[in-house]
Design a protein around this motif. Structure first.
Motif, PDB file in Angstrom:
ATOM      1  N   ASN A  45       0.817  -1.215   0.000  1.00  0.00           N
ATOM      2  CA  ASN A  45       0.000   0.000   0.000  1.00  0.00           C
ATOM      3  C   ASN A  45       0.851   1.265   0.000  1.00  0.00           C
ATOM      4  OD1 ASN A  45      -2.823  -0.760  -0.097  1.00  0.00           O
ATOM      5  ND2 ASN A  45      -2.365  -1.880   1.775  1.00  0.00           N
ATOM      6  N   ILE A  46       1.979   1.239   0.678  1.00  0.00           N
ATOM      7  CA  ILE A  46       2.864   2.403   0.650  1.00  0.00           C
ATOM      8  C   ILE A  46       3.379   2.613  -0.775  1.00  0.00           C
ATOM      9  CG2 ILE A  46       5.094   3.302   1.430  1.00  0.00           C
ATOM     10  CD1 ILE A  46       4.428   2.086   4.185  1.00  0.00           C
ATOM     11  N   GLY A  47       3.728   1.521  -1.456  1.00  0.00           N
ATOM     12  CA  GLY A  47       4.122   1.617  -2.861  1.00  0.00           C
ATOM     13  C   GLY A  47       2.999   2.185  -3.714  1.00  0.00           C
ATOM     14  N   LEU A  48       1.780   1.763  -3.439  1.00  0.00           N
ATOM     15  CA  LEU A  48       0.612   2.276  -4.157  1.00  0.00           C
ATOM     16  C   LEU A  48       0.409   3.764  -3.862  1.00  0.00           C
ATOM     17  CD1 LEU A  48      -1.816   1.604  -5.964  1.00  0.00           C
ATOM     18  CD2 LEU A  48      -3.080   1.040  -3.883  1.00  0.00           C
ATOM     19  N   PHE A  49       0.560   4.165  -2.599  1.00  0.00           N
ATOM     20  CA  PHE A  49       0.449   5.580  -2.241  1.00  0.00           C
ATOM     21  C   PHE A  49       1.506   6.412  -2.969  1.00  0.00           C
ATOM     22  CE2 PHE A  49      -1.566   4.284   2.008  1.00  0.00           C
ATOM     23  CZ  PHE A  49      -2.843   4.497   1.520  1.00  0.00           C
ATOM     24  N   LYS A  50       2.695   5.848  -3.141  1.00  0.00           N
ATOM     25  CA  LYS A  50       3.758   6.537  -3.873  1.00  0.00           C
ATOM     26  C   LYS A  50       3.357   6.704  -5.334  1.00  0.00           C
ATOM     27  CE  LYS A  50       8.116   7.667  -5.000  1.00  0.00           C
ATOM     28  NZ  LYS A  50       7.946   8.574  -6.109  1.00  0.00           N
ATOM     29  N   LEU A  52       0.383   6.798  -6.574  1.00  0.00           N
ATOM     30  CA  LEU A  52      -0.760   7.698  -6.680  1.00  0.00           C
ATOM     31  C   LEU A  52      -0.430   9.134  -6.283  1.00  0.00           C
ATOM     32  CD1 LEU A  52      -3.568   5.378  -5.270  1.00  0.00           C
ATOM     33  CD2 LEU A  52      -3.144   5.984  -7.665  1.00  0.00           C
ATOM     34  N   GLY A  53       0.771   9.349  -5.757  1.00  0.00           N
ATOM     35  CA  GLY A  53       1.203  10.698  -5.411  1.00  0.00           C
ATOM     36  C   GLY A  53       0.853  11.155  -4.004  1.00  0.00           C
ATOM     37  N   TYR A  54       0.370  10.254  -3.159  1.00  0.00           N
ATOM     38  CA  TYR A  54       0.072  10.642  -1.778  1.00  0.00           C
ATOM     39  C   TYR A  54       1.341  10.848  -0.956  1.00  0.00           C
ATOM     40  CZ  TYR A  54      -4.889   9.647  -2.357  1.00  0.00           C
ATOM     41  OH  TYR A  54      -6.184   9.670  -2.763  1.00  0.00           O
ATOM     42  N   VAL A  55       2.422  10.177  -1.346  1.00  0.00           N
ATOM     43  CA  VAL A  55       3.708  10.359  -0.685  1.00  0.00           C
ATOM     44  C   VAL A  55       4.771  10.646  -1.736  1.00  0.00           C
ATOM     45  CG1 VAL A  55       3.159   8.899   1.305  1.00  0.00           C
ATOM     46  CG2 VAL A  55       4.238   7.879  -0.666  1.00  0.00           C
ATOM     47  N   LYS A  56       5.753  11.474  -1.380  1.00  0.00           N
ATOM     48  CA  LYS A  56       6.814  11.832  -2.319  1.00  0.00           C
ATOM     49  C   LYS A  56       7.822  10.702  -2.475  1.00  0.00           C
ATOM     50  CE  LYS A  56       6.387  16.571  -0.897  1.00  0.00           C
ATOM     51  NZ  LYS A  56       6.801  17.328   0.250  1.00  0.00           N
ATOM     52  N   ARG A  63       6.629  14.919   7.428  1.00  0.00           N
ATOM     53  CA  ARG A  63       5.515  14.494   8.278  1.00  0.00           C
ATOM     54  C   ARG A  63       4.227  14.371   7.492  1.00  0.00           C
ATOM     55  NH1 ARG A  63       1.190  16.501  10.312  1.00  0.00           N
ATOM     56  NH2 ARG A  63       1.681  18.581   9.590  1.00  0.00           N
ATOM     57  N   ARG A  64       3.975  15.296   6.578  1.00  0.00           N
ATOM     58  CA  ARG A  64       2.722  15.260   5.803  1.00  0.00           C
ATOM     59  C   ARG A  64       2.629  14.028   4.918  1.00  0.00           C
ATOM     60  NH1 ARG A  64       3.740  21.119   3.855  1.00  0.00           N
ATOM     61  NH2 ARG A  64       5.744  20.273   4.374  1.00  0.00           N
ATOM     62  N   ASP A  65       3.771  13.506   4.473  1.00  0.00           N
ATOM     63  CA  ASP A  65       3.764  12.274   3.672  1.00  0.00           C
ATOM     64  C   ASP A  65       3.360  11.061   4.501  1.00  0.00           C
ATOM     65  OD1 ASP A  65       4.536  13.503   1.344  1.00  0.00           O
ATOM     66  OD2 ASP A  65       6.652  12.959   1.520  1.00  0.00           O
ATOM     67  N   ARG A  66       3.507  11.146   5.792  1.00  0.00           N
ATOM     68  CA  ARG A  66       3.244  10.018   6.673  1.00  0.00           C
ATOM     69  C   ARG A  66       1.778   9.903   7.081  1.00  0.00           C
ATOM     70  NH1 ARG A  66       7.751   9.152  10.852  1.00  0.00           N
ATOM     71  NH2 ARG A  66       9.567   9.124   9.526  1.00  0.00           N
ATOM     72  N   VAL A  67       1.032  10.969   7.019  1.00  0.00           N
ATOM     73  CA  VAL A  67      -0.311  10.995   7.590  1.00  0.00           C
ATOM     74  C   VAL A  67      -1.230   9.958   6.944  1.00  0.00           C
ATOM     75  CG1 VAL A  67      -2.384  12.408   7.904  1.00  0.00           C
ATOM     76  CG2 VAL A  67      -0.122  13.379   8.381  1.00  0.00           C
ATOM     77  N   VAL A  68      -1.388   9.999   5.635  1.00  0.00           N
ATOM     78  CA  VAL A  68      -2.321   9.077   4.963  1.00  0.00           C
ATOM     79  C   VAL A  68      -1.880   7.623   5.134  1.00  0.00           C
ATOM     80  CG1 VAL A  68      -3.270   8.375   2.726  1.00  0.00           C
ATOM     81  CG2 VAL A  68      -3.194  10.794   3.349  1.00  0.00           C
ATOM     82  N   VAL A 112      -1.686   8.967  15.323  1.00  0.00           N
ATOM     83  CA  VAL A 112      -2.289  10.171  15.900  1.00  0.00           C
ATOM     84  C   VAL A 112      -1.213  11.230  16.173  1.00  0.00           C
ATOM     85  CG1 VAL A 112      -3.476  11.086  17.946  1.00  0.00           C
ATOM     86  CG2 VAL A 112      -4.316   9.014  16.827  1.00  0.00           C
ATOM     87  N   VAL A 113      -0.093  10.822  16.720  1.00  0.00           N
ATOM     88  CA  VAL A 113       0.980  11.775  16.994  1.00  0.00           C
ATOM     89  C   VAL A 113       1.497  12.370  15.679  1.00  0.00           C
ATOM     90  CG1 VAL A 113       3.330  11.994  17.880  1.00  0.00           C
ATOM     91  CG2 VAL A 113       1.624  10.748  19.189  1.00  0.00           C
ATOM     92  N   THR A 114       1.546  11.563  14.625  1.00  0.00           N
ATOM     93  CA  THR A 114       2.023  12.035  13.329  1.00  0.00           C
ATOM     94  C   THR A 114       1.129  13.129  12.742  1.00  0.00           C
ATOM     95  OG1 THR A 114       3.091   9.932  12.898  1.00  0.00           O
ATOM     96  CG2 THR A 114       2.607  11.271  10.980  1.00  0.00           C
ATOM     97  N   LEU A 115      -0.118  13.184  13.157  1.00  0.00           N
ATOM     98  CA  LEU A 115      -0.994  14.263  12.693  1.00  0.00           C
ATOM     99  C   LEU A 115      -0.463  15.630  13.117  1.00  0.00           C
ATOM    100  CD1 LEU A 115      -4.505  12.753  13.498  1.00  0.00           C
ATOM    101  CD2 LEU A 115      -3.453  13.006  11.234  1.00  0.00           C
ATOM    102  N   PHE A 116       0.284  15.661  14.234  1.00  0.00           N
ATOM    103  CA  PHE A 116       0.716  16.923  14.809  1.00  0.00           C
ATOM    104  C   PHE A 116       2.226  17.115  14.832  1.00  0.00           C
ATOM    105  CE2 PHE A 116      -3.142  15.386  16.877  1.00  0.00           C
ATOM    106  CZ  PHE A 116      -4.025  16.395  16.498  1.00  0.00           C
ATOM    107  N   TYR A 117       2.975  16.006  14.805  1.00  0.00           N
ATOM    108  CA  TYR A 117       4.412  16.099  15.023  1.00  0.00           C
ATOM    109  C   TYR A 117       5.085  14.912  14.354  1.00  0.00           C
ATOM    110  CZ  TYR A 117       8.764  16.579  17.676  1.00  0.00           C
ATOM    111  OH  TYR A 117      10.071  16.738  18.046  1.00  0.00           O
TER     112      TYR A 117
END
Length: 193
Positions: A45-50, A52-56, A63-68, A112-117
Protein backbone atom coordinates in the motif's frame (compact mmCIF):
# COMPACT_ATOMS: atom_id res chain seq x y z
CA UNK A 1 5.81 -2.95 10.33
CA UNK A 2 7.85 -6.06 11.08
CA UNK A 3 7.70 -5.63 14.85
CA UNK A 4 4.39 -7.50 15.18
CA UNK A 5 5.97 -10.43 13.33
CA UNK A 6 9.06 -10.29 15.55
CA UNK A 7 6.95 -10.18 18.70
CA UNK A 8 4.73 -13.11 17.76
CA UNK A 9 7.77 -15.01 16.45
CA UNK A 10 9.43 -14.53 19.83
CA UNK A 11 6.26 -15.69 21.58
CA UNK A 12 6.14 -18.80 19.38
CA UNK A 13 9.49 -19.88 20.83
CA UNK A 14 9.31 -18.55 24.39
CA UNK A 15 5.72 -17.88 25.43
CA UNK A 16 3.24 -20.21 23.70
CA UNK A 17 0.45 -19.19 26.09
CA UNK A 18 0.45 -15.81 24.28
CA UNK A 19 -1.34 -17.59 21.43
CA UNK A 20 -4.22 -18.74 23.61
CA UNK A 21 -6.69 -20.12 22.39
CA UNK A 22 -4.80 -21.26 19.24
CA UNK A 23 -3.47 -24.79 19.28
CA UNK A 24 0.30 -25.10 19.36
CA UNK A 25 0.53 -26.43 15.80
CA UNK A 26 -1.03 -23.17 14.55
CA UNK A 27 1.49 -20.75 16.05
CA UNK A 28 3.84 -20.54 13.07
CA UNK A 29 0.95 -20.30 10.61
CA UNK A 30 -0.34 -17.38 12.67
CA UNK A 31 3.09 -15.70 12.62
CA UNK A 32 3.13 -16.06 8.82
CA UNK A 33 -0.36 -14.58 8.63
CA UNK A 34 0.72 -11.67 10.85
CA UNK A 35 3.72 -11.11 8.56
CA UNK A 36 1.44 -10.95 5.52
CA UNK A 37 -1.17 -8.60 6.98
CA UNK A 38 1.07 -6.33 9.05
CA UNK A 39 4.06 -6.11 6.71
CA UNK A 40 3.39 -7.22 3.15
CA UNK A 41 -0.01 -5.59 2.78
CA UNK A 42 1.06 -2.21 4.28
CA UNK A 43 4.31 -2.27 2.25
CA UNK A 44 2.35 -2.81 -0.97
CA UNK A 45 0.00 0.00 0.00
CA UNK A 46 2.86 2.40 0.65
CA UNK A 47 4.12 1.62 -2.86
CA UNK A 48 0.61 2.28 -4.16
CA UNK A 49 0.45 5.58 -2.24
CA UNK A 50 3.76 6.54 -3.87
CA UNK A 51 2.42 5.71 -7.34
CA UNK A 52 -0.76 7.70 -6.68
CA UNK A 53 1.20 10.70 -5.41
CA UNK A 54 0.07 10.64 -1.78
CA UNK A 55 3.71 10.36 -0.69
CA UNK A 56 6.81 11.83 -2.32
CA UNK A 57 9.05 8.90 -1.40
CA UNK A 58 8.65 5.60 0.40
CA UNK A 59 11.03 6.93 3.07
CA UNK A 60 8.29 9.43 4.04
CA UNK A 61 10.76 11.99 5.32
CA UNK A 62 8.14 14.75 5.55
CA UNK A 63 5.51 14.49 8.28
CA UNK A 64 2.72 15.26 5.80
CA UNK A 65 3.76 12.27 3.67
CA UNK A 66 3.24 10.02 6.67
CA UNK A 67 -0.31 10.99 7.59
CA UNK A 68 -2.32 9.08 4.96
CA UNK A 69 -0.20 5.87 5.08
CA UNK A 70 -0.11 5.83 8.89
CA UNK A 71 -3.85 6.39 9.20
CA UNK A 72 -4.42 3.66 6.62
CA UNK A 73 -2.15 1.26 8.51
CA UNK A 74 -3.99 2.04 11.74
CA UNK A 75 -7.28 1.27 10.06
CA UNK A 76 -5.85 -1.91 8.54
CA UNK A 77 -4.39 -3.19 11.83
CA UNK A 78 -7.63 -2.47 13.71
CA UNK A 79 -9.73 -4.09 10.98
CA UNK A 80 -7.58 -7.23 11.08
CA UNK A 81 -7.93 -7.44 14.85
CA UNK A 82 -11.68 -6.99 14.55
CA UNK A 83 -11.83 -9.75 11.92
CA UNK A 84 -9.89 -12.10 14.20
CA UNK A 85 -12.31 -11.30 16.99
CA UNK A 86 -15.51 -11.54 14.97
CA UNK A 87 -14.68 -14.41 12.62
CA UNK A 88 -12.82 -16.79 14.92
CA UNK A 89 -13.39 -18.23 18.33
CA UNK A 90 -10.92 -15.75 19.85
CA UNK A 91 -12.63 -14.07 22.78
CA UNK A 92 -12.11 -10.81 24.60
CA UNK A 93 -10.30 -12.57 27.46
CA UNK A 94 -7.88 -14.51 25.23
CA UNK A 95 -4.20 -13.55 25.28
CA UNK A 96 -3.92 -13.47 21.50
CA UNK A 97 -6.59 -10.80 21.14
CA UNK A 98 -5.04 -8.75 23.92
CA UNK A 99 -1.65 -8.73 22.18
CA UNK A 100 -3.27 -7.79 18.88
CA UNK A 101 -5.03 -4.90 20.61
CA UNK A 102 -1.74 -3.72 22.14
CA UNK A 103 -0.10 -3.70 18.71
CA UNK A 104 -3.10 -1.78 17.35
CA UNK A 105 -2.77 0.78 20.14
CA UNK A 106 0.93 1.29 19.33
CA UNK A 107 0.14 1.82 15.64
CA UNK A 108 -2.75 4.19 16.38
CA UNK A 109 -0.62 6.21 18.83
CA UNK A 110 2.03 6.59 16.13
CA UNK A 111 -0.56 7.69 13.58
CA UNK A 112 -2.29 10.17 15.90
CA UNK A 113 0.98 11.78 16.99
CA UNK A 114 2.02 12.03 13.33
CA UNK A 115 -0.99 14.26 12.69
CA UNK A 116 0.72 16.92 14.81
CA UNK A 117 4.41 16.10 15.02
CA UNK A 118 7.00 14.05 13.16
CA UNK A 119 8.02 11.32 15.56
CA UNK A 120 10.23 8.26 15.13
CA UNK A 121 7.79 5.43 14.57
CA UNK A 122 10.76 3.05 14.61
CA UNK A 123 11.39 4.16 18.20
CA UNK A 124 7.72 3.76 19.09
CA UNK A 125 7.76 0.18 17.80
CA UNK A 126 11.10 -0.85 19.28
CA UNK A 127 10.36 0.61 22.70
CA UNK A 128 6.78 -0.64 22.49
CA UNK A 129 8.18 -4.18 22.42
CA UNK A 130 10.39 -3.35 25.40
CA UNK A 131 7.31 -1.99 27.18
CA UNK A 132 5.48 -5.25 26.46
CA UNK A 133 8.33 -7.52 27.53
CA UNK A 134 9.27 -5.71 30.75
CA UNK A 135 6.07 -6.52 32.69
CA UNK A 136 5.73 -9.92 31.00
CA UNK A 137 9.23 -10.85 32.17
CA UNK A 138 8.13 -10.17 35.73
CA UNK A 139 5.05 -12.40 35.35
CA UNK A 140 6.66 -15.33 33.51
CA UNK A 141 8.03 -17.51 36.26
CA UNK A 142 10.57 -19.56 34.29
CA UNK A 143 12.56 -16.51 33.11
CA UNK A 144 12.30 -17.34 29.39
CA UNK A 145 11.71 -13.70 28.50
CA UNK A 146 14.68 -12.27 30.41
CA UNK A 147 17.28 -12.51 27.63
CA UNK A 148 14.83 -11.55 24.87
CA UNK A 149 13.88 -8.52 26.99
CA UNK A 150 17.55 -7.53 27.36
CA UNK A 151 18.10 -8.07 23.63
CA UNK A 152 15.06 -5.91 22.84
CA UNK A 153 16.49 -3.07 24.95
CA UNK A 154 19.80 -3.28 23.06
CA UNK A 155 17.98 -3.45 19.71
CA UNK A 156 15.83 -0.45 20.66
CA UNK A 157 19.02 1.49 21.42
CA UNK A 158 20.50 0.47 18.07
CA UNK A 159 17.29 1.53 16.31
CA UNK A 160 17.40 4.94 18.01
CA UNK A 161 21.07 5.37 17.12
CA UNK A 162 20.48 4.38 13.51
CA UNK A 163 17.63 6.88 13.12
CA UNK A 164 19.97 9.59 14.39
CA UNK A 165 22.95 8.45 12.29
CA UNK A 166 20.81 8.46 9.14
CA UNK A 167 19.59 11.97 9.99
CA UNK A 168 16.06 10.63 9.63
CA UNK A 169 15.04 12.22 12.95
CA UNK A 170 16.19 14.72 15.51
CA UNK A 171 17.11 13.54 19.01
CA UNK A 172 13.81 14.97 20.25
CA UNK A 173 11.75 13.00 17.69
CA UNK A 174 13.57 9.79 18.63
CA UNK A 175 13.18 10.43 22.37
CA UNK A 176 9.47 11.24 22.10
CA UNK A 177 8.95 8.07 20.04
CA UNK A 178 10.83 6.03 22.64
CA UNK A 179 8.80 7.40 25.53
CA UNK A 180 5.51 6.93 23.68
CA UNK A 181 6.39 3.35 22.76
CA UNK A 182 7.56 2.37 26.24
CA UNK A 183 4.62 3.97 28.04
CA UNK A 184 2.05 2.63 25.55
CA UNK A 185 3.43 -0.92 25.55
CA UNK A 186 3.90 -1.08 29.32
CA UNK A 187 0.59 0.62 30.10
CA UNK A 188 -1.34 -1.59 27.70
CA UNK A 189 0.07 -4.76 29.26
CA UNK A 190 -0.75 -3.52 32.75
CA UNK A 191 -4.30 -2.57 31.72
CA UNK A 192 -5.14 -5.68 29.71
CA UNK A 193 -3.41 -8.33 31.79
Amino acid sequence: MLLATYLFGLFAFTLPQAFSPLKEDGHFKFVLLIFCVTFLLPALNIGLFKMLGYVKSVAMEDRRDRVVPFLFMSLLYCAITYLFYSRTRIGIHDNLLKFLIIIDVLVVVGAVVTLFYKVSVHSIGAWGIVGILLPLNKVVEDGTLFYPMLASIVIAGVVMTSRLQLNAHTPREVMIGSILGLVTGFGSIVLLF
